[in-house]
Design a protein around this motif. Sequence first.
Motif, PDB file in Angstrom:
ATOM      1  N   PRO A   1       0.601   6.726 -40.087  1.00 12.26           N
ATOM      2  CA  PRO A   1       1.221   7.104 -38.816  1.00 12.26           C
ATOM      3  C   PRO A   1       2.743   6.931 -38.819  1.00 12.26           C
ATOM      4  O   PRO A   1       3.311   6.275 -39.690  1.00 12.26           O
ATOM      5  N   MET A   2       3.354   7.523 -37.812  1.00  9.39           N
ATOM      6  CA  MET A   2       4.784   7.332 -37.574  1.00  9.39           C
ATOM      7  C   MET A   2       5.098   5.844 -37.505  1.00  9.39           C
ATOM      8  O   MET A   2       4.348   5.073 -36.913  1.00  9.39           O
ATOM      9  N   GLN A   3       6.201   5.450 -38.135  1.00  7.31           N
ATOM     10  CA  GLN A   3       6.574   4.043 -38.143  1.00  7.31           C
ATOM     11  C   GLN A   3       7.915   3.850 -37.439  1.00  7.31           C
ATOM     12  O   GLN A   3       8.770   4.743 -37.473  1.00  7.31           O
ATOM     13  N   PRO A   4       8.105   2.711 -36.785  1.00  6.20           N
ATOM     14  CA  PRO A   4       9.361   2.471 -36.063  1.00  6.20           C
ATOM     15  C   PRO A   4      10.568   2.653 -36.980  1.00  6.20           C
ATOM     16  O   PRO A   4      10.555   2.235 -38.137  1.00  6.20           O
TER      17      PRO A   4
END
Lengths: 505, 450
Positions: free
Chosen positions: B285-288
Amino acid sequence: MHQFVGNGMGDKFRVRQLVMVETSGNAQQYRRPYETVVTPGVQQLVMDRLDPKQTVTPASLAGVANQFIVPSAAPEKAVAIPYGWEQRRLRFMMLLDHIGPAGVEITQVITGYSEFFDPSLQGSIDPHMNFYVNSTMALRRVVARTAIGNRDYYNVADAAHVIVDNAWENVHQSQKEFRMRPADVYSTMTRIHLDQAVNADMNDTRTLVTQLPQKSWRRNANTTAYASALFENYQTAMKLDAFGQTQDQILSQARGHSVEQSVAQDPFMNAINKIRGSQNGNAFTVHDLLRLDPHAMDDDIALLSYQGQASPINPGMGNNTFFNTGAMEVGWGAANQYTQIATILSHSIPAIMVESAIANIIVHCTNRNEFRQPQVLVSGMRDFPSMAGTTIDMTQFIEKFKWRVANEVLNDVSFNNDLDYAFNLKLDLLGDSIIEISMSGGPFESFTLPSFCDALLVPIVTNNDQRALQVASDFTSLFDSVLNSNDIAPGASYHGQSGANWGQL
Amino acid sequence: MSKMIPFYEALLETAGLTVTSDGCVSIKTSKDSKPMTMKGKRLVLPTREHQSNPSPDTKIMFHPLVENVMRGESDVFERFRMAINGRMNVVFGTIVHTLLQLGTSQAEQHKLTPEQSEFLSKVKNADEKTLIALKKIMDSLSATQHQKLFVSIFLKRGGTVGDKRYARVGVVHFPFYNELKKGDPELHGVKLRVKDREALIGLLDYILPEQDIAGVYNRGSNSTLAPSIDALMQAVKAIAAPLNDLIVRFEGILPDNLLINADWVEQLDNLDNDRELLAEIRSTPMQPGNEGTVPGTEAEKQQQAANTQTAFTAPAGSSQQQGAPVVLGAQRPATPPPATPGWPAATAPAPASSSAPVRTSSGGTDFEALVRSKPALQQAVGWGGSHGWNPGQAWQQAAPTRASLSNPSGPVGGGSWGGNAWGGQQSSWGQQGGGWNQGGGQWGQQQVRL
């Protein structure tokens, strides 16, 4: 059943059943708010799915929504609960009959948790201990005259989480929380240009979570329903747009179409707040409850189950075990696909359960079959009408539940079955939910979610104002791309800022 | 077998960074490596282990293949692009200096093959003063002063290359060359004779042809997956091909480790069609740090300002330091109720915790095949002290972070390419070591690893 008595402040209430079960503690829970990830492929997919001239429904975005709006994989914040997650406390479910001034009778289902649990030697509970309302639901009984006589139907009139910041002090506190319900997203959209112009903290009190409780439809936790509501209400506002209206006016209209039931309209919470002499809070004590209905704590109504005590109470399908604290802490703290999917399942499916009047259910889902199609098998369930003492045929509700889970959730998390999965779900809106996940043939990983307090974990609350702004900005761009134009050139659709440079000389 | 992680490792290596066995990104130095940090957080790859233990307060993941096209450049992408710029300029600068040094030293020219000797005609009028002038100019160059660089790559959202429109365009500029072409008697404060300028222009034309044609090295992307990283690396590929071609041509003269790693080319060219890679990306998933900023907002403006910041000064105060917050909507009562007993106070939050041939319009060769045929070249580190180039301890310094700028008590790194490229700050090449020819470190040993 006893008569309607007590101080309902004009309305009549009758507590039909109050089930309280001790939970010995839970692992630390984390908030994972919605975040939008719009890849070019997804943008095209949404444009293909949504016809600006057709009404948007959740089915329109089934299999797509989770590809551009998902709970963040990385935990945003460790969520707080009174006295910490290791605290022994009671979770409760209360069935409440209510007759309003107009004579309409509804049954409310109130769920929540206590701040602690410290029974006396006789097993009595502290009359001044706070119970916090996590969610409310209204079941409306409808009698239909048919050829074979009168038949009772139940529908879910309202199902909402109660959102409140119990640590709220004032608008200047450093840690603030922001709502991202559809109506709030429209509000945030109206201030994007302000953030572009003002270099300062923005405290938009329209969307701040404060000590004043607000309700959020449970379906807001279902990404498909959430995204479709945002599109649909904006589309409706555009259709009703008078010639020459500004974008702000359209957004105001969209916000109007998205408005949710207020706490003041909730019979139970409104009455309790009046009894407590306050408009604030989502809490009540036994003392308050007895003022609402003096029989509320009678032996045949209030049933208490706690450790070491044999009890006939069976709110969790015979699974009255107590969760071992800390067992799942590592799993929930991760920022990977498993925790993201566990979060989606733990929010989306309960939203569908409520709308199907299902209180708890055991479900097995997989696409490990010849044609890689989603299969949903239900092996046990309990419904709210039966808990309210009415036996109804739930067949159609179960079929509806299975269809919605397959189309609104499973197709999304599997990227339309590109990814292999198997899920074993034991979901209990009144207790703990256990989610076992296996992806791409890997081993099962287990997650446990305290559903009795899931309002603390809803993805429509964030403590990062920038995140709220980003979600609003991305949906604004999607509206522009999908609803405002049918002819988008590659690149031009990227927020309509063709030519913006990064790191330019 | 993961495809994404090796792809990321190759990208980072092209930027002069290295990945340790535990998935942490480091800046390669002559002796060891220094942790690569952003805003005080360690840059790591999104391996299974790091995803399971994200520690968002101490780690930030490199994951540019998940891109939100509605947003501006992300923090991670911005720093990566700056590192790429740094690496390209290190390679370019080393070639320019080495060849000019060779062109002005007749004693060493006998070593050249006929093919190698072609460049001598470009610098036939150059002398020792030309070399001195070049060194002075290079000493004044800075990683963040883009207008002084040999080559500068930035990203454009929505643009055209040739007559084709792209969602993202990697724009390649040659500021140093363009300044020379202006014909001013001075360049960055250094006086240049006409023959100096002509020699340098000729040499630059030899190294990378057609720099005077606007946009010739620009590359675009309409990737349905990650157009930004695709456009950036396609532009890198466009200039890396002729540079690697030249480095191979001057084998034994130019340091082998100048070769620009391009193990990512094949995967990049097949980005939208590799289903295994796609499945892996979807599983990550998208990560910070990779989300990108909202276009036009203050956050994006600050980020762009940081990109072009030219002074070693603290950035404008953070939004929290701008005085009273702006309040929209109705105010709450002046005297709020205290926090509910049992609930933690609001002020004490609990934080969560390639084998494809590479051809260019200039007729570049299959440099990848060449690199692959010479494993020793790929593994080479360091090129000895005989070249005399030394930007001091460049790349060895831990990157100064924005956090360290706004917090003077925190660690503040010195001027270095590593610091510049990833810290978003101004400093000069050679600042630490006192010049290109001083200090004990060796440039090639420090940051160029193939």
